[in-house]
Design a protein around this motif. Structure first.
Motif, PDB file in Angstrom:
ATOM      1  N   MET A   1       0.851  -1.186   0.000  1.00 38.04           N
ATOM      2  CA  MET A   1       0.000   0.000   0.000  1.00 38.04           C
ATOM      3  C   MET A   1       0.885   1.234   0.000  1.00 38.04           C
ATOM      4  O   MET A   1       1.402   1.649   1.034  1.00 38.04           O
ATOM      5  N   THR A   2       1.120   1.789  -1.190  1.00 33.28           N
ATOM      6  CA  THR A   2       2.024   2.921  -1.346  1.00 33.28           C
ATOM      7  C   THR A   2       1.258   4.128  -1.858  1.00 33.28           C
ATOM      8  O   THR A   2       0.450   4.019  -2.781  1.00 33.28           O
ATOM      9  N   TYR A   3       1.533   5.289  -1.256  1.00 31.60           N
ATOM     10  CA  TYR A   3       0.918   6.541  -1.668  1.00 31.60           C
ATOM     11  C   TYR A   3       1.785   7.223  -2.729  1.00 31.60           C
ATOM     12  O   TYR A   3       3.004   7.034  -2.770  1.00 31.60           O
ATOM     13  N   ASP A   4       1.151   8.021  -3.561  1.00 28.59           N
ATOM     14  CA  ASP A   4       1.866   8.854  -4.519  1.00 28.59           C
ATOM     15  C   ASP A   4       1.700  10.300  -4.094  1.00 28.59           C
ATOM     16  O   ASP A   4       0.581  10.816  -4.014  1.00 28.59           O
ATOM     17  N   LEU A   5       2.832  10.953  -3.816  1.00 27.95           N
ATOM     18  CA  LEU A   5       2.838  12.330  -3.334  1.00 27.95           C
ATOM     19  C   LEU A   5       3.400  13.238  -4.411  1.00 27.95           C
ATOM     20  O   LEU A   5       4.494  13.004  -4.928  1.00 27.95           O
ATOM     21  N   PHE A   6       2.663  14.284  -4.727  1.00 30.39           N
ATOM     22  CA  PHE A   6       3.060  15.226  -5.771  1.00 30.39           C
ATOM     23  C   PHE A   6       3.476  16.532  -5.094  1.00 30.39           C
ATOM     24  O   PHE A   6       2.689  17.137  -4.365  1.00 30.39           O
ATOM     25  N   ILE A   7       4.723  16.921  -5.335  1.00 31.80           N
ATOM     26  CA  ILE A   7       5.312  18.054  -4.616  1.00 31.80           C
ATOM     27  C   ILE A   7       5.967  19.023  -5.587  1.00 31.80           C
ATOM     28  O   ILE A   7       6.255  18.692  -6.736  1.00 31.80           O
ATOM     29  N   GLY A   8       6.228  20.240  -5.082  1.00 28.91           N
ATOM     30  CA  GLY A   8       6.953  21.251  -5.844  1.00 28.91           C
ATOM     31  C   GLY A   8       8.375  21.389  -5.342  1.00 28.91           C
ATOM     32  O   GLY A   8       8.855  20.602  -4.515  1.00 28.91           O
ATOM     33  N   ASP A   9       9.062  22.419  -5.819  1.00 23.83           N
ATOM     34  CA  ASP A   9      10.473  22.623  -5.518  1.00 23.83           C
ATOM     35  C   ASP A   9      10.712  22.701  -4.011  1.00 23.83           C
ATOM     36  O   ASP A   9      10.097  23.506  -3.307  1.00 23.83           O
ATOM     37  N   ARG A  10      11.646  21.903  -3.547  1.00 27.46           N
ATOM     38  CA  ARG A  10      11.817  21.715  -2.107  1.00 27.46           C
ATOM     39  C   ARG A  10      12.293  22.971  -1.381  1.00 27.46           C
ATOM     40  O   ARG A  10      11.923  23.189  -0.223  1.00 27.46           O
ATOM     41  N   LEU A  11      13.120  23.780  -2.010  1.00 27.95           N
ATOM     42  CA  LEU A  11      13.630  24.968  -1.315  1.00 27.95           C
ATOM     43  C   LEU A  11      12.555  26.017  -1.057  1.00 27.95           C
ATOM     44  O   LEU A  11      12.718  26.867  -0.183  1.00 27.95           O
ATOM     45  N   PHE A  12      11.443  25.954  -1.799  1.00 27.99           N
ATOM     46  CA  PHE A  12      10.468  27.045  -1.761  1.00 27.99           C
ATOM     47  C   PHE A  12       9.044  26.622  -1.448  1.00 27.99           C
ATOM     48  O   PHE A  12       8.246  27.454  -1.017  1.00 27.99           O
ATOM     49  N   SER A  13       8.675  25.383  -1.681  1.00 29.12           N
ATOM     50  CA  SER A  13       7.269  24.975  -1.560  1.00 29.12           C
ATOM     51  C   SER A  13       6.964  24.549  -0.124  1.00 29.12           C
ATOM     52  O   SER A  13       7.157  23.395   0.260  1.00 29.12           O
ATOM     53  N   SER A  14       6.473  25.490   0.655  1.00 30.10           N
ATOM     54  CA  SER A  14       6.195  25.219   2.070  1.00 30.10           C
ATOM     55  C   SER A  14       5.109  24.161   2.233  1.00 30.10           C
ATOM     56  O   SER A  14       5.194  23.290   3.110  1.00 30.10           O
ATOM     57  N   TRP A  15       4.100  24.221   1.387  1.00 32.55           N
ATOM     58  CA  TRP A  15       3.022  23.243   1.509  1.00 32.55           C
ATOM     59  C   TRP A  15       3.512  21.857   1.119  1.00 32.55           C
ATOM     60  O   TRP A  15       3.094  20.852   1.713  1.00 32.55           O
ATOM     61  N   SER A  16       4.403  21.765   0.141  1.00 34.06           N
ATOM     62  CA  SER A  16       4.967  20.464  -0.219  1.00 34.06           C
ATOM     63  C   SER A  16       5.749  19.866   0.941  1.00 34.06           C
ATOM     64  O   SER A  16       5.697  18.650   1.176  1.00 34.06           O
ATOM     65  N   LEU A  17       6.480  20.709   1.659  1.00 36.73           N
ATOM     66  CA  LEU A  17       7.208  20.225   2.829  1.00 36.73           C
ATOM     67  C   LEU A  17       6.254  19.617   3.840  1.00 36.73           C
ATOM     68  O   LEU A  17       6.527  18.542   4.405  1.00 36.73           O
ATOM     69  N   ARG A  18       5.125  20.264   4.069  1.00 39.27           N
ATOM     70  CA  ARG A  18       4.139  19.694   5.000  1.00 39.27           C
ATOM     71  C   ARG A  18       3.656  18.324   4.515  1.00 39.27           C
ATOM     72  O   ARG A  18       3.595  17.366   5.285  1.00 39.27           O
ATOM     73  N   GLY A  19       3.307  18.238   3.243  1.00 37.68           N
ATOM     74  CA  GLY A  19       2.811  16.975   2.717  1.00 37.68           C
ATOM     75  C   GLY A  19       3.835  15.861   2.846  1.00 37.68           C
ATOM     76  O   GLY A  19       3.497  14.722   3.219  1.00 37.68           O
ATOM     77  N   TRP A  20       5.078  16.176   2.557  1.00 37.45           N
ATOM     78  CA  TRP A  20       6.144  15.174   2.632  1.00 37.45           C
ATOM     79  C   TRP A  20       6.385  14.715   4.071  1.00 37.45           C
ATOM     80  O   TRP A  20       6.539  13.515   4.332  1.00 37.45           O
ATOM     81  N   LEU A  21       6.391  15.668   5.015  1.00 35.56           N
ATOM     82  CA  LEU A  21       6.627  15.298   6.411  1.00 35.56           C
ATOM     83  C   LEU A  21       5.514  14.403   6.957  1.00 35.56           C
ATOM     84  O   LEU A  21       5.772  13.544   7.808  1.00 35.56           O
TER      85      LEU A  21
END
Length: 294
Positions: A1-21
């Motif tokens: 059971m694996t999720y697929d996470l779609f993120i933006g540039d790591r240095l700048f995308s604050s919301w992506s950081l939240r999703g990844w964490l």
């Protein structure tokens, strides 16, 4: 059971950081997919996720798409109660949800004036009165959380939870712009940014260069305070002490030099993320320790 996470540039995308964490810190299996925030491909990249239109976005194992970070958080917490993503205590859990909800809806001045960037710390930045109001509100909420939890330091509710996930990019703004907060809250910000997962996120972000650099100011800057400065640098060839990449187990093709020794990796990304912050990667440290102390 694996999720697929779609993120933006790591240095700048604050919301992506939240999703990844949400996934990384609680040990949930996932695959990363990069969305081109600064390459001009975002609209095309997001088409398979419609009607989601912003990062992060999450695709569940059954194909369901979940947009918006708070919805992602509640979905993952519901699907993985064993992960302990919210505090166990009822009052603490309700308060944590409140703080996350206010974060997603509020602090507009702080977010507009101090876009997250993880490269360095600006010197001499002067926040507006509206941003100072946001900072005061954040400190009020953090103090309330600690009153509820009884935790004097560390995670707001004693044990790391989703509320710490949601405020990690806020911590990056406070540290990255030198914003005025109490000594205790500055320490909390540094604690959040010192987390190995956050250091790894930043190191991966540093593998990409930008010209021009987004959100630049005509201000002096100083080095990011997390992660010891080292003399690690990429080199064109080996031989390396190791034959196998510490991350993938594959044969080495790319190399770095650190403290006079050469180490190998299976690709440029593995090499460059290690150059950016060697101390952020336990598998690399374990490999070097084994060799240097054998």
């Amino acid at each position: 059971m694996t999720y697929d996470l779609f993120i933006g540039d790591r240095l700048f995308s604050s919301w992506s950081l939240r999703g990844w964490l949400m996934l990384e810190k609680f040990g949930l299996p996932y695959r990363n997919h990069m969305i081109g925030l600064y390459s001009g491909t975002m609209a095309e990249d997001m088409k398979p996720l419609a009607p989601a239109r912003l990062v992060p976005a999450l695709r569940l194992p059954d194909g369901t798409i979940v947009g918006e970070s708070l919805a992602m958080a509640e979905t993952l917490a519901e699907r993985h109660p064993e992960a302990g993503m919210w505090p166990e205590d009822v009052a603490a859990r309700a308060t944590a949800r409140w703080l996350c909800a206010e974060m997603t809806a509020g602090f507009a001045a702080l977010r507009a004036e101090c876009s997250m960037q993880l490269l360095h710390c600006w010197q001499g930045f002067g926040p507006s009165p509206e941003t100072l109001v946001d900072l005061d509100r954040i400190e009020t909420l953090w103090a309330h959380a600690r009153t509820i939890s009884g935790a004097d330091s560390g995670p707001l509710f004693g044990r790391y939870s989703l509320v710490d996930v949601f405020y990690t990019p806020v911590a990056a703004r406070i540290i990255g712009y030198g914003l005025p907060v109490s000594v205790a809250n500055r320490e909390y910000c540094l604690d959040l940014l010192s987390d190995p997962s956050v250091r790894q996120w930043r190191a991966m972000g540093l593998t990409v260069t930008y010209d021009p650099f987004p959100y630049a100011f005509d201000l002096p800057s100083q080095a990011w305070p997390i992660g010891a400065q080292t003399d690690a640098q990429s080199v064109d060839n080996g031989p390396s002490i190791n034959d196998i990449c510490p991350y993938s187990g594959k044969a080495v093709t790319h190399f770095l030099e650190l403290d006079g020794q050469r180490w190998g990796f299976c690709n440029q990304f593995c090499r460059d993320k290690t150059v950016a912050d060697p101390g952020a990667w336990p598998k690399f440290l374990a490999m070097t320790d084994t060799v240097n102390h054998s």
